[in-house]
Design a protein around this motif. Sequence first.
Motif, PDB file in Angstrom:
ATOM      1  N   ILE A  85      -3.253   9.273  -0.716  1.00 44.99           N
ATOM      2  CA  ILE A  85      -3.339   8.940   0.710  1.00 44.99           C
ATOM      3  C   ILE A  85      -3.385   7.422   0.907  1.00 44.99           C
ATOM      4  N   GLU A  86      -4.128   6.725   0.067  1.00 46.07           N
ATOM      5  CA  GLU A  86      -4.209   5.254   0.170  1.00 46.07           C
ATOM      6  C   GLU A  86      -2.864   4.607  -0.152  1.00 46.07           C
ATOM      7  N   ILE A  87      -2.163   5.157  -1.122  1.00 46.12           N
ATOM      8  CA  ILE A  87      -0.851   4.614  -1.490  1.00 46.12           C
ATOM      9  C   ILE A  87       0.157   4.869  -0.370  1.00 46.12           C
ATOM     10  N   GLU A  88       0.114   6.059   0.199  1.00 44.46           N
ATOM     11  CA  GLU A  88       0.974   6.358   1.356  1.00 44.46           C
ATOM     12  C   GLU A  88       0.695   5.392   2.502  1.00 44.46           C
ATOM     13  N   SER A  89      -0.568   5.070   2.710  1.00 47.11           N
ATOM     14  CA  SER A  89      -0.963   4.145   3.783  1.00 47.11           C
ATOM     15  C   SER A  89      -0.398   2.753   3.549  1.00 47.11           C
ATOM     16  N   ILE A  90      -0.438   2.285   2.308  1.00 50.08           N
ATOM     17  CA  ILE A  90       0.120   0.963   1.998  1.00 50.08           C
ATOM     18  C   ILE A  90       1.600   0.927   2.375  1.00 50.08           C
ATOM     19  N   LEU A  91       2.319   1.975   2.020  1.00 51.35           N
ATOM     20  CA  LEU A  91       3.755   2.005   2.324  1.00 51.35           C
ATOM     21  C   LEU A  91       4.032   2.176   3.812  1.00 51.35           C
ATOM     22  N   SER A  92       3.343   3.096   4.447  1.00 51.71           N
ATOM     23  CA  SER A  92       3.652   3.395   5.843  1.00 51.71           C
ATOM     24  C   SER A  92       3.228   2.289   6.809  1.00 51.71           C
ATOM     25  N   ILE A 113     -10.892  -8.286   0.816  1.00 47.50           N
ATOM     26  CA  ILE A 113     -10.000  -9.262   0.170  1.00 47.50           C
ATOM     27  C   ILE A 113      -8.844  -9.649   1.082  1.00 47.50           C
ATOM     28  N   GLU A 114      -8.440  -8.750   1.975  1.00 45.12           N
ATOM     29  CA  GLU A 114      -7.321  -9.054   2.865  1.00 45.12           C
ATOM     30  C   GLU A 114      -7.640 -10.255   3.755  1.00 45.12           C
ATOM     31  N   LYS A 115      -8.886 -10.405   4.170  1.00 37.45           N
ATOM     32  CA  LYS A 115      -9.279 -11.542   5.016  1.00 37.45           C
ATOM     33  C   LYS A 115      -9.252 -12.842   4.211  1.00 37.45           C
ATOM     34  N   THR A 116      -9.707 -12.779   2.973  1.00 34.90           N
ATOM     35  CA  THR A 116      -9.660 -13.961   2.096  1.00 34.90           C
ATOM     36  C   THR A 116      -8.217 -14.380   1.869  1.00 34.90           C
ATOM     37  N   LEU A 117      -7.349 -13.415   1.597  1.00 38.30           N
ATOM     38  CA  LEU A 117      -5.943 -13.730   1.356  1.00 38.30           C
ATOM     39  C   LEU A 117      -5.280 -14.315   2.604  1.00 38.30           C
ATOM     40  N   ASP A 137      -6.296  -2.893   7.139  1.00 37.03           N
ATOM     41  CA  ASP A 137      -7.076  -3.439   6.024  1.00 37.03           C
ATOM     42  C   ASP A 137      -6.257  -3.699   4.762  1.00 37.03           C
ATOM     43  N   ASN A 138      -4.937  -3.700   4.872  1.00 39.45           N
ATOM     44  CA  ASN A 138      -4.076  -4.042   3.741  1.00 39.45           C
ATOM     45  C   ASN A 138      -3.378  -5.364   4.029  1.00 39.45           C
ATOM     46  N   PHE A 139      -3.321  -6.212   3.011  1.00 40.12           N
ATOM     47  CA  PHE A 139      -2.629  -7.501   3.115  1.00 40.12           C
ATOM     48  C   PHE A 139      -1.202  -7.321   2.602  1.00 40.12           C
ATOM     49  N   TYR A 140      -0.250  -7.812   3.368  1.00 40.36           N
ATOM     50  CA  TYR A 140       1.171  -7.760   2.999  1.00 40.36           C
ATOM     51  C   TYR A 140       1.717  -9.181   2.979  1.00 40.36           C
ATOM     52  N   TRP A 141       2.564  -9.445   2.007  1.00 38.63           N
ATOM     53  CA  TRP A 141       3.130 -10.778   1.837  1.00 38.63           C
ATOM     54  C   TRP A 141       4.632 -10.649   1.620  1.00 38.63           C
ATOM     55  N   LYS A 142       5.383 -11.376   2.422  1.00 35.79           N
ATOM     56  CA  LYS A 142       6.844 -11.425   2.314  1.00 35.79           C
ATOM     57  C   LYS A 142       7.208 -12.830   1.865  1.00 35.79           C
ATOM     58  N   VAL A 143       7.912 -12.922   0.738  1.00 35.12           N
ATOM     59  CA  VAL A 143       8.236 -14.223   0.155  1.00 35.12           C
ATOM     60  C   VAL A 143       9.683 -14.194  -0.333  1.00 35.12           C
ATOM     61  N   PRO A 144      10.417 -15.314  -0.158  1.00 35.75           N
ATOM     62  CA  PRO A 144      11.804 -15.336  -0.643  1.00 35.75           C
ATOM     63  C   PRO A 144      11.874 -15.054  -2.145  1.00 35.75           C
ATOM     64  N   LYS A 145      12.874 -14.264  -2.547  1.00 35.45           N
ATOM     65  CA  LYS A 145      13.075 -13.976  -3.974  1.00 35.45           C
ATOM     66  C   LYS A 145      13.207 -15.292  -4.732  1.00 35.45           C
ATOM     67  N   GLY A 146      12.589 -15.328  -5.896  1.00 34.52           N
ATOM     68  CA  GLY A 146      12.619 -16.529  -6.721  1.00 34.52           C
ATOM     69  C   GLY A 146      11.485 -17.496  -6.430  1.00 34.52           C
ATOM     70  N   ASN A 147      10.703 -17.247  -5.381  1.00 37.88           N
ATOM     71  CA  ASN A 147       9.618 -18.158  -5.004  1.00 37.88           C
ATOM     72  C   ASN A 147       8.228 -17.573  -5.190  1.00 37.88           C
ATOM     73  N   THR A 148       8.120 -16.371  -5.700  1.00 40.33           N
ATOM     74  CA  THR A 148       6.818 -15.711  -5.784  1.00 40.33           C
ATOM     75  C   THR A 148       5.806 -16.550  -6.549  1.00 40.33           C
TER      76      THR A 148
END
Length: 184
Positions: A85-92, A113-117, A137-148
Amino acid sequence: MKSKLINNSYCAFLRGVNVKGTNMKMAEVCSVFKNTGMKNVSSVLASGNILFSSEKNKNEVKKLLEKALSEHFSYEAFLFIKDKIEIESILSNNPFNPDSNFHIYGFAGIDGIEKTLMSEFEKAEKTEGEEAKIMMDNFYWKVPKGNTLASELGKILGRKNLKNALTSRNLNTIEKVLKKMTDT
């Protein structure tokens, strides 16, 4: 009256696998899981995603597995346990649209940790198109490929003070984890 044992399905996301000299074969990691009494053990990719089931709760499993992995591999193991259920939540709850020029990461970590990030991300210099959001309560990060790893946030994520607080996975990996959990 006997109570029926419940087998909970989990994924353990290990931190620091196959980086900075901590090299592990997933078959050997799975063996450690089995030796601690975990059932239906399998790995997804070679980056420390281990599926398993147990009658124990997440906190019990986490302590047991971290101790066993630390002893077996002679390193300080950190892992984060998520159920289906938690994994489904991250994706959805992913707030970003797929874009072939970007990686999108989800994070597993300690409470808050999401607030710290987000605080670290807001202070960091960003590359073009780099974004972060908190959803449910999940942190998501979008970054250009090659820059992670070269991005300022990527460097922050590698700090020692965060090593036992979080781990990240590309959402493509999380999709593969969920698919394998659903198929078994």
